[in-house]
Motif scaffolding. Structure first.
Motif, PDB file in Angstrom:
ATOM      1  N   VAL A 145       0.863  -1.185   0.000  1.00 27.08           N
ATOM      2  CA  VAL A 145       0.000   0.000   0.000  1.00 27.08           C
ATOM      3  C   VAL A 145       0.896   1.232   0.000  1.00 27.08           C
ATOM      4  N   PRO A 146       0.750   2.111  -0.996  1.00 26.04           N
ATOM      5  CA  PRO A 146       1.579   3.326  -0.990  1.00 26.04           C
ATOM      6  C   PRO A 146       1.376   4.102   0.316  1.00 26.04           C
ATOM      7  N   LYS A 147       2.479   4.633   0.857  1.00 25.04           N
ATOM      8  CA  LYS A 147       2.442   5.316   2.155  1.00 25.04           C
ATOM      9  C   LYS A 147       1.394   6.434   2.172  1.00 25.04           C
ATOM     10  N   GLU A 148       1.344   7.209   1.081  1.00 22.19           N
ATOM     11  CA  GLU A 148       0.403   8.336   1.040  1.00 22.19           C
ATOM     12  C   GLU A 148      -1.042   7.839   1.165  1.00 22.19           C
ATOM     13  N   ASN A 149      -1.352   6.730   0.473  1.00 24.68           N
ATOM     14  CA  ASN A 149      -2.711   6.184   0.548  1.00 24.68           C
ATOM     15  C   ASN A 149      -2.999   5.625   1.934  1.00 24.68           C
ATOM     16  N   ALA A 150      -1.993   4.957   2.505  1.00 25.57           N
ATOM     17  CA  ALA A 150      -2.180   4.389   3.850  1.00 25.57           C
ATOM     18  C   ALA A 150      -2.470   5.505   4.855  1.00 25.57           C
ATOM     19  N   ASP A 151      -1.725   6.603   4.758  1.00 21.27           N
ATOM     20  CA  ASP A 151      -1.916   7.729   5.681  1.00 21.27           C
ATOM     21  C   ASP A 151      -3.312   8.342   5.506  1.00 21.27           C
ATOM     22  N   LEU A 152      -3.712   8.545   4.227  1.00 19.40           N
ATOM     23  CA  LEU A 152      -5.027   9.142   3.976  1.00 19.40           C
ATOM     24  C   LEU A 152      -6.149   8.223   4.453  1.00 19.40           C
ATOM     25  N   ALA A 153      -5.975   6.918   4.211  1.00 18.67           N
ATOM     26  CA  ALA A 153      -6.994   5.946   4.664  1.00 18.67           C
ATOM     27  C   ALA A 153      -7.116   5.979   6.180  1.00 18.67           C
ATOM     28  N   MET A 154      -5.973   6.105   6.874  1.00 18.33           N
ATOM     29  CA  MET A 154      -6.001   6.194   8.340  1.00 18.33           C
ATOM     30  C   MET A 154      -6.704   7.470   8.800  1.00 18.33           C
ATOM     31  N   ASP A 155      -6.437   8.577   8.090  1.00 18.55           N
ATOM     32  CA  ASP A 155      -7.108   9.841   8.443  1.00 18.55           C
ATOM     33  C   ASP A 155      -8.632   9.676   8.323  1.00 18.55           C
ATOM     34  N   ALA A 156      -9.074   9.053   7.238  1.00 22.73           N
ATOM     35  CA  ALA A 156     -10.521   8.872   7.028  1.00 22.73           C
ATOM     36  C   ALA A 156     -11.099   7.904   8.057  1.00 22.73           C
ATOM     37  N   ALA A 157     -10.315   6.881   8.393  1.00 24.64           N
ATOM     38  CA  ALA A 157     -10.801   5.863   9.335  1.00 24.64           C
ATOM     39  C   ALA A 157     -10.926   6.400  10.759  1.00 24.64           C
ATOM     40  N   ALA A 158     -10.419   7.609  10.992  1.00 20.15           N
ATOM     41  CA  ALA A 158     -10.534   8.199  12.337  1.00 20.15           C
ATOM     42  C   ALA A 158     -11.964   8.605  12.663  1.00 20.15           C
ATOM     43  N   CYS A 159     -12.842   8.653  11.662  1.00 18.50           N
ATOM     44  CA  CYS A 159     -14.245   9.032  11.905  1.00 18.50           C
ATOM     45  C   CYS A 159     -14.876   8.078  12.908  1.00 18.50           C
ATOM     46  N   ILE A 160     -15.479   8.638  13.957  1.00 21.89           N
ATOM     47  CA  ILE A 160     -16.084   7.813  15.005  1.00 21.89           C
ATOM     48  C   ILE A 160     -17.612   7.747  14.880  1.00 21.89           C
ATOM     49  N   GLY A 161     -18.141   8.295  13.779  1.00 21.06           N
ATOM     50  CA  GLY A 161     -19.587   8.178  13.541  1.00 21.06           C
ATOM     51  C   GLY A 161     -20.444   8.916  14.558  1.00 21.06           C
ATOM     52  N   CYS A 162     -19.931  10.045  15.060  1.00 14.84           N
ATOM     53  CA  CYS A 162     -20.662  10.744  16.136  1.00 14.84           C
ATOM     54  C   CYS A 162     -21.859  11.529  15.622  1.00 14.84           C
ATOM     55  N   GLY A 163     -21.763  12.040  14.401  1.00 12.39           N
ATOM     56  CA  GLY A 163     -22.872  12.815  13.837  1.00 12.39           C
ATOM     57  C   GLY A 163     -22.749  14.323  14.029  1.00 12.39           C
ATOM     58  N   ALA A 164     -21.640  14.795  14.590  1.00 13.90           N
ATOM     59  CA  ALA A 164     -21.476  16.246  14.784  1.00 13.90           C
ATOM     60  C   ALA A 164     -21.487  16.980  13.449  1.00 13.90           C
ATOM     61  N   CYS A 165     -20.970  16.331  12.411  1.00 12.33           N
ATOM     62  CA  CYS A 165     -20.944  16.951  11.084  1.00 12.33           C
ATOM     63  C   CYS A 165     -22.363  17.244  10.607  1.00 12.33           C
ATOM     64  N   VAL A 166     -23.277  16.329  10.876  1.00 15.83           N
ATOM     65  CA  VAL A 166     -24.685  16.513  10.482  1.00 15.83           C
ATOM     66  C   VAL A 166     -25.299  17.643  11.308  1.00 15.83           C
ATOM     67  N   ALA A 167     -25.020  17.620  12.610  1.00 19.26           N
ATOM     68  CA  ALA A 167     -25.595  18.629  13.506  1.00 19.26           C
ATOM     69  C   ALA A 167     -25.098  20.031  13.163  1.00 19.26           C
ATOM     70  N   ALA A 168     -23.859  20.136  12.678  1.00 17.17           N
ATOM     71  CA  ALA A 168     -23.283  21.447  12.375  1.00 17.17           C
ATOM     72  C   ALA A 168     -23.729  21.975  11.015  1.00 17.17           C
ATOM     73  N   CYS A 169     -24.103  21.087  10.122  1.00 21.36           N
ATOM     74  CA  CYS A 169     -24.404  21.487   8.739  1.00 21.36           C
ATOM     75  C   CYS A 169     -25.771  22.155   8.649  1.00 21.36           C
ATOM     76  N   PRO A 170     -25.876  23.331   7.995  1.00 14.59           N
ATOM     77  CA  PRO A 170     -27.196  23.963   7.860  1.00 14.59           C
ATOM     78  C   PRO A 170     -28.174  23.119   7.055  1.00 14.59           C
ATOM     79  N   ASN A 171     -27.660  22.166   6.261  1.00 17.75           N
ATOM     80  CA  ASN A 171     -28.535  21.276   5.486  1.00 17.75           C
ATOM     81  C   ASN A 171     -28.687  19.911   6.155  1.00 17.75           C
ATOM     82  N   ALA A 172     -28.088  19.719   7.321  1.00 16.85           N
ATOM     83  CA  ALA A 172     -28.065  18.411   7.989  1.00 16.85           C
ATOM     84  C   ALA A 172     -27.585  17.332   7.018  1.00 16.85           C
ATOM     85  N   SER A 173     -26.498  17.647   6.311  1.00 14.72           N
ATOM     86  CA  SER A 173     -25.933  16.692   5.355  1.00 14.72           C
ATOM     87  C   SER A 173     -25.002  15.709   6.064  1.00 14.72           C
TER      88      SER A 173
END
Ligand code: SF4
Ligand code: FES
Length: 258
Positions: A145-173
Motif C-alpha cells: 500500500v503506498p504510504k500516502e494512501n495508507a496515511d489518507l486511509a487512516m485519516d478517514a478511518a478516524a471518523c467515530i460516527g458521532c454525527g457532529a458533522c450533520v448537527a453542524a451542517c445547515p442542510n443536515a448533510s
C-alpha cells in the motif's frame, strides 16, 4: 464553580420538547462535561425527578456516542474534542450553559439529548465493508500500500460516527461521514472490488435517510472532533461520478468507453 444549565427535555420524538433550567453547584474544573451531567443527575434522582437522558459509552473520545450541542456548538467550545473529553475548566464560574440534542430530521430524538443515529448504520450497511478471502492470514507485505494512501486511509478511518458533522451542517448533510467511510476503504487495495458499488449505494442510503445535500459550507469539518477534512467529500464526489459513468449501459458511453 456554580453553573446554570439550560437543558433540552423531551420525553420522545412524538411530544414537543422544551428547555428546562437546572443549577449545577460545586462543579470542579477537572470534571468532564459528562461527569458534570452525572452530578446533576444524581441531584435530580435524589429529588425523585427524571434524570437527563444522554448517550455515552467509552468516555474516551473513540465511540462517538456522546454527541450533544453545547452553547450552540456540536461537542462544545473546544476544537477536535468530543463532549466526553471536554473538561469543565473550559467554562467559568457563573456561566449559563445551553445543552441540546443533535437537530436533524434523520436523527429523531429518542429522549432529551439522545437521538437515534441508526441512519448512519444503514449507510454503513449499504456499502461500508470489503469482500475478504477467509482462511489463513496473508503474509506481511503481500499487498503493498503506498504510504500516502495508507496515511489518507487512516485519516478517514478516524471518523467515530458521532454525527457532529450533520448537527453542524445547515442542510443536515451526512456527506462528511459518508465520504470518510467511502474513502477509508476506497483508498486501499482491499477496497477496490466494491469501490463503485460502495459509493453509489452509500450515497443512495444517505439520501433515503433524508440527510440534506452538501452545499460546501464547511461547518462539518469545523465541528468534527476527529478533524476529518472536507477534501474527502471531493474524493467521494469523484468516486460517485466515476462509478455512475462506469455503470451506464455501454450504448450510452462515449466512443472511448468512458
Ligand atoms: S466525520 Fe467527524 S463529525 Fe462526522 S461522524 Fe465522523 S467523526 Fe463525527
Ligand atoms: S462517550 Fe465515546 S466518544 Fe464520547
Amino acid at each position: 464553580m456554580n453553573l446554570r444549565l439550560k437543558v433540552w427535555r423531551q420525553p420522545n420524538a412524538q411530544v414537543p420538547g422544551q428547555f428546562v433550567s437546572y443549577d449545577a453547584p460545586g462543579i470542579s474544573g477537572d470534571m468532564s462535561f459528562l461527569e458534570m451531567l452525572d452530578v446533576v443527575n444524581e441531584g435530580l434522582i435524589k429529588k425523585g425527578e427524571d434524570p437527563i437522558a444522554f448517550d455515552h459509552d467509552c468516555r474516551e473520545g473513540i465511540c462517538g456516542a456522546c454527541g450533544m450541542v453545547v452553547n450552540g456548538r456540536p461537542h462544545g467550545p473546544r476544537a477536535a474534542t468530543t463532549t466526553c473529553q471536554l473538561h469543565m475548566r473550559s467554562f467559568k464560574d457563573g456561566d449559563e450553559i445551553t445543552i441540546e440534542p443533535w437537530r436533524a430530521k434523520a436523527f429523531p430524538v429518542v429522549k432529551d439529548l439522545v437521538v437515534d443515529r441508526s441512519a448512519f448504520d444503514r449507510i454503513i450497511e449499504a456499502g461500508g465493508f470489503v469482500s475478504v478471502p477467509t482462511g489463513s492470514a496473508p503474509d506481511g507485505n503481500a499487498i503493498l500500500v503506498p504510504k500516502e494512501n495508507a496515511d489518507l486511509a487512516m485519516d478517514a478511518a478516524a471518523c467515530i460516527g458521532c454525527g457532529a458533522c450533520v448537527a453542524a451542517c445547515p442542510n443536515a448533510s451526512a456527506m462528511l461521514f459518508t465520504a470518510a467511510k467511502v474513502s477509508h476503504l476506497g483508498l486501499l487495495p482491499q477496497g477496490q472490488p466494491e469501490r463503485d458499488e460502495r459509493a453509489l449505494k452509500m450515497v443512495a442510503a444517505m439520501d433515503e435517510a433524508h440527510f440534506g445535500n452538501c452545499t460546501n459550507h464547511g461547518e462539518c469539518e469545523a465541528a468534527c472532533p476527529k478533524e476529518i477534512s472536507v477534501e474527502f467529500i471531493a474524493r467521494l464526489n469523484r468516486d460517485f461520478m466515476v462509478a455512475g459513468i462506469r455503470q451506464r449501459p455501454k450504448s450510452r458511453r462515449g466512443a472511448d468507453g468512458g
